[in-house]
Motif scaffolding. Structure first.
Motif, mmCIF file in Angstrom:
data_model
loop_
_atom_site.group_PDB
_atom_site.id
_atom_site.type_symbol
_atom_site.label_atom_id
_atom_site.label_comp_id
_atom_site.label_asym_id
_atom_site.label_seq_id
_atom_site.Cartn_x
_atom_site.Cartn_y
_atom_site.Cartn_z
ATOM 1 N N TYR A 309 -1.290 15.143 4.381
ATOM 2 C CA TYR A 309 -0.945 13.776 4.786
ATOM 3 C C TYR A 309 -1.785 12.726 4.076
ATOM 4 N N ALA A 310 -2.633 13.169 3.144
ATOM 5 C CA ALA A 310 -3.546 12.232 2.485
ATOM 6 C C ALA A 310 -2.799 11.196 1.661
ATOM 7 N N LEU A 311 -1.789 11.635 0.914
ATOM 8 C CA LEU A 311 -1.066 10.709 0.042
ATOM 9 C C LEU A 311 -0.397 9.584 0.836
ATOM 10 N N PRO A 312 0.389 9.880 1.865
ATOM 11 C CA PRO A 312 0.981 8.767 2.631
ATOM 12 C C PRO A 312 -0.054 7.910 3.341
ATOM 13 N N ALA A 313 -1.127 8.525 3.840
ATOM 14 C CA ALA A 313 -2.164 7.719 4.505
ATOM 15 C C ALA A 313 -2.814 6.761 3.517
ATOM 16 N N TYR A 314 -3.103 7.279 2.320
ATOM 17 C CA TYR A 314 -3.727 6.439 1.293
ATOM 18 C C TYR A 314 -2.835 5.258 0.944
ATOM 19 N N TYR A 315 -1.524 5.514 0.811
ATOM 20 C CA TYR A 315 -0.623 4.436 0.400
ATOM 21 C C TYR A 315 -0.228 3.508 1.544
ATOM 22 N N LEU A 316 -0.913 3.631 2.657
ATOM 23 C CA LEU A 316 -0.901 2.589 3.687
ATOM 24 C C LEU A 316 -2.254 1.874 3.737
ATOM 25 N N ILE A 317 -3.333 2.646 3.664
ATOM 26 C CA ILE A 317 -4.676 2.054 3.770
ATOM 27 C C ILE A 317 -5.006 1.217 2.535
ATOM 28 N N ALA A 318 -4.833 1.792 1.340
ATOM 29 C CA ALA A 318 -5.208 1.067 0.125
ATOM 30 C C ALA A 318 -4.383 -0.210 -0.070
ATOM 31 N N PRO A 319 -3.051 -0.177 0.068
ATOM 32 C CA PRO A 319 -2.302 -1.430 -0.066
ATOM 33 C C PRO A 319 -2.647 -2.466 1.012
ATOM 34 N N SER A 320 -2.960 -2.003 2.206
ATOM 35 C CA SER A 320 -3.347 -2.947 3.259
ATOM 36 C C SER A 320 -4.615 -3.694 2.871
ATOM 37 N N GLU A 321 -5.595 -2.954 2.382
ATOM 38 C CA GLU A 321 -6.840 -3.602 1.978
ATOM 39 C C GLU A 321 -6.624 -4.462 0.729
ATOM 40 N N CYS A 322 -5.720 -4.010 -0.161
ATOM 41 C CA CYS A 322 -5.442 -4.805 -1.366
ATOM 42 C C CYS A 322 -4.761 -6.120 -1.006
ATOM 43 N N SER A 323 -3.864 -6.110 -0.028
ATOM 44 C CA SER A 323 -3.162 -7.352 0.323
ATOM 45 C C SER A 323 -4.145 -8.384 0.858
ATOM 46 N N SER A 324 -5.198 -7.912 1.517
ATOM 47 C CA SER A 324 -6.239 -8.811 2.008
ATOM 48 C C SER A 324 -7.149 -9.274 0.884
ATOM 49 N N ASN A 325 -7.619 -8.318 0.055
ATOM 50 C CA ASN A 325 -8.561 -8.661 -1.015
ATOM 51 C C ASN A 325 -7.951 -9.580 -2.066
ATOM 52 N N LEU A 326 -6.691 -9.391 -2.384
ATOM 53 C CA LEU A 326 -6.081 -10.162 -3.467
ATOM 54 C C LEU A 326 -5.585 -11.533 -3.020
ATOM 55 N N ILE A 366 0.902 -5.208 -2.691
ATOM 56 C CA ILE A 366 0.625 -6.329 -1.783
ATOM 57 C C ILE A 366 1.689 -6.382 -0.694
ATOM 58 N N MET A 367 2.947 -6.207 -1.079
ATOM 59 C CA MET A 367 4.025 -6.261 -0.087
ATOM 60 C C MET A 367 3.939 -5.085 0.883
ATOM 61 N N LEU A 368 3.652 -3.885 0.372
ATOM 62 C CA LEU A 368 3.476 -2.732 1.247
ATOM 63 C C LEU A 368 2.369 -2.982 2.269
ATOM 64 N N GLY A 369 1.233 -3.481 1.773
ATOM 65 C CA GLY A 369 0.090 -3.704 2.644
ATOM 66 C C GLY A 369 0.311 -4.814 3.646
ATOM 67 N N THR A 370 0.935 -5.877 3.216
ATOM 68 C CA THR A 370 1.204 -6.990 4.124
ATOM 69 C C THR A 370 2.128 -6.542 5.250
ATOM 70 N N TYR A 371 3.125 -5.743 4.896
ATOM 71 C CA TYR A 371 4.043 -5.216 5.916
ATOM 72 C C TYR A 371 3.305 -4.306 6.884
ATOM 73 N N ALA A 372 2.455 -3.414 6.345
ATOM 74 C CA ALA A 372 1.743 -2.464 7.199
ATOM 75 C C ALA A 372 0.777 -3.152 8.156
ATOM 76 N N LEU A 373 0.306 -4.341 7.788
ATOM 77 C CA LEU A 373 -0.637 -5.081 8.637
ATOM 78 C C LEU A 373 0.050 -6.114 9.527
ATOM 79 N N SER A 374 1.365 -6.256 9.382
ATOM 80 C CA SER A 374 2.059 -7.336 10.087
ATOM 81 C C SER A 374 2.191 -7.055 11.580
ATOM 82 N N SER A 375 2.389 -8.109 12.327
ATOM 83 C CA SER A 375 2.499 -8.022 13.784
ATOM 84 C C SER A 375 3.644 -7.082 14.171
ATOM 85 N N GLY A 376 3.342 -6.157 15.047
ATOM 86 C CA GLY A 376 4.345 -5.210 15.490
ATOM 87 C C GLY A 376 4.360 -3.915 14.705
ATOM 88 N N TYR A 377 3.723 -3.893 13.543
ATOM 89 C CA TYR A 377 3.728 -2.698 12.704
ATOM 90 C C TYR A 377 2.322 -2.155 12.436
#
Length: 491
Positions: A309-326, A366-377
């Motif tokens: 499950y590492a690959l899917p977990a990474y592609y939620l955590i890393a984009p989420s942090e990238c959407s914030s950092n960028l 950025i879009m993946l991360g923003t969605y993953a951090l959005s309200s309700g998700y």
């Protein structure tokens, strides 16, 4: 003078220390090599000729004055363009920072200068370190010196390609999901990701703050260990820096080079067995495992059930942090600014700047991360991914109660042709299948060449517990002592 570009960093340092070659001669030889071959490789985004020669002259003057210099004094180094360098362009492979010259050095660069290394310039990379092939650079792809129609890995493909093309004996990379180790594997070089927090992130342009780890790249394990020792250690300017000394990685590499792994237990991760590695990669890895056994290592199978499950977990955590950092790249404070004609609102300028400045992969994440951090998700995606991260950490903890280190292929396939995977992001993401777990855990990992498949390099990865970086160097150096190093065809 013997061709110093074909020498290891250790050998070059010895020449400079004894006066058999000057730092200026060594630096000029590498600058000449860059001029001769980089048009075909595109490893460098910026070559700092004047700065490099000035640093080399300073080293020669200090040696002539009798000053005691460090073990890497006078050795050239290439730096991934993700680290800030005072007065030298830092683009992170993106148009949004094109032409930006930072007012300060990152801690890694400060330590490189303090160690007496000579910075040749900044190397190409996937934009904001998001990619596995260096094809997402805004400045064109780097090419693999083994076959210039193939990728050199990513995101730090420029650093690895510079090593394989003998443009530099040492390089710096950063590893968020495999960006040091995977390029090392496909270029036949050595790439090490230290324990998270073991090297400073101050001045590292952030992609994913809980994962980003700068580290050494080299052509031999000992050279990588010497570079690791030079750049590692606590930095009070980095809140995630570990207040602990760097393990004695140099001594561990030298011990490993004796070829004796008696008493060392190595685990093969069962879950990596059926993940679609190319037959040639699997064959080279199995031969390396047999070699490690002959060197005295005990090999056991270890189940790490949550690694799948590492690959899917990474592609939620890393984009989420990238959407914030960028979010800081807004066209207001630094970098690119587009559409500011006096008739547009600040929001319009920001939108136009980000549209023009970011490439497609950065926008996707950025879009993946923003969605993953959005309200309700948030709980359904980012929160769940962090729970998986905890389970992966527990898998590592349990594994290291039974073995000293884990081994696997570094990446499932050898260098693929340019353009082969850019239309399928998922296939591109699979390049980091075996490397991502260590980033989620925070432990160290190293890729060392272990063989060839159809004439292209294959890497073996060694993963160790946190703060046990020395273990991976010992195992990697032992394997290197048995199988040797690998030289690409002449460019």
């Amino acid at each position: 003078m013997t061709d110093v570009t074909a020498m290891t960093a250790t050998q070059i340092a010895g020449l400079v220390a004894t006066g058999a070659a000057s730092a200026v001669e060594v630096t000029q030889a590498h600058l000449d090599r860059i001029a001769a071959v980089d048009g075909r490789v595109n490893a460098f985004l910026h070559v700092d000729t004047e700065g490099a020669l000035a640093a080399a002259r300073d080293i020669d003057a200090r040696r002539a004055a009798g000053e005691e210099l460090g073990p890497l004094a006078g050795v050239p180094v290439a730096v991934k363009d993700v680290l800030t360098t005072k007065g030298v362009p830092t683009t992170v492979g993106s148009k949004i920072l094109e032409g930006w010259r930072p007012p300060y050095d990152s801690t890694i660069v400060e330590r490189l200068r303090a160690a007496g290394t000579v910075m040749l310039g900044k190397t190409n990379m996937d934009e904001f370190a998001m990619g596995s092939s260096t094809e997402y650079s805004a400045y064109g792809p780097s090419r693999n010196p083994w076959d210039t129609d193939r990728i050199p890995g990513g995101s730090g493909g420029g650093s690895a390609a510079a090593l394989a093309a003998y443009e530099a004996p040492l390089a710096i990379g950063s590893d968020t999901g495999g960006s040091i180790r995977q390029p090392g594997a496909v270029t036949g070089t050595v790439g090490a990701k230290p324990t998270y927090g073991g090297t400073s992130r101050y001045g590292l342009v952030a992609f994913s703050s809980s994962l980003d780890t700068p580290g050494p790249c080299a052509r031999t394990v000992l050279d990588a260990a010497l570079l690791h020792a030079a750049i590692g250690g606590h930095d009070p300017r980095d809140s995630t820096s570990i207040p602990a000394p760097v393990p004695d990685v140099v001594a561990a590499a030298k011990l490993g080079a004796t070829g004796d792994l008696s008493g060392v237990r190595l685990g093969i991760v069962t879950e990596f067995g059926g993940e679609g590695a190319e037959p040639g990669v699997t064959a080279a890895f199995n031969e390396a495992v047999a070699t490690l056994t002959k060197l005295g290592a005990e090999i056991v199978e270890i189940s790490c059930p949550h690694f799948r499950y590492a690959l899917p977990a990474y592609y939620l955590i890393a984009p989420s942090e990238c959407s914030s950092n960028l979010a800081r790249f807004d066209g207001v404070r630094f970098g690119l600014r587009t559409g500011d004609d006096g008739n547009r609102s600040l929001e319009e300028v920001m939108s136009l700047t980000r549209e023009a400045g970011f490439g497609p992969e950065v926008k996707r994440r950025i879009m993946l991360g923003t969605y993953a951090l959005s309200s309700g998700y948030y709980d359904a995606y980012y929160g769940q991914a962090q729970k998986v991260r905890t389970l992966i950490t527990r898998d590592f903890t349990a594994a290291f109660e039974r073995v000293d280190a884990l081994i696997s292929p570094t990446t499932p396939f050898v260098a693929f042709p340019l353009g082969a995977r850019t239309s399928d992001p998922y296939q591109m993401y699979l390049a980091d299948l075996f490397t991502i777990p260590s980033n989620l855990y925070g432990g160290p990992g190293i890729s060392v060449p272990c063989g060839l498949s159809d004439g292209l390099p294959v890497g073996l990865q060694v993963m160790a517990p946190t703060l046990a970086d020395d273990r991976m160097y010992r195992v990697a150096a032992a394997l290197e002592s048995a199988v040797g190093t690998f030289t690409p065809p002449a460019l």
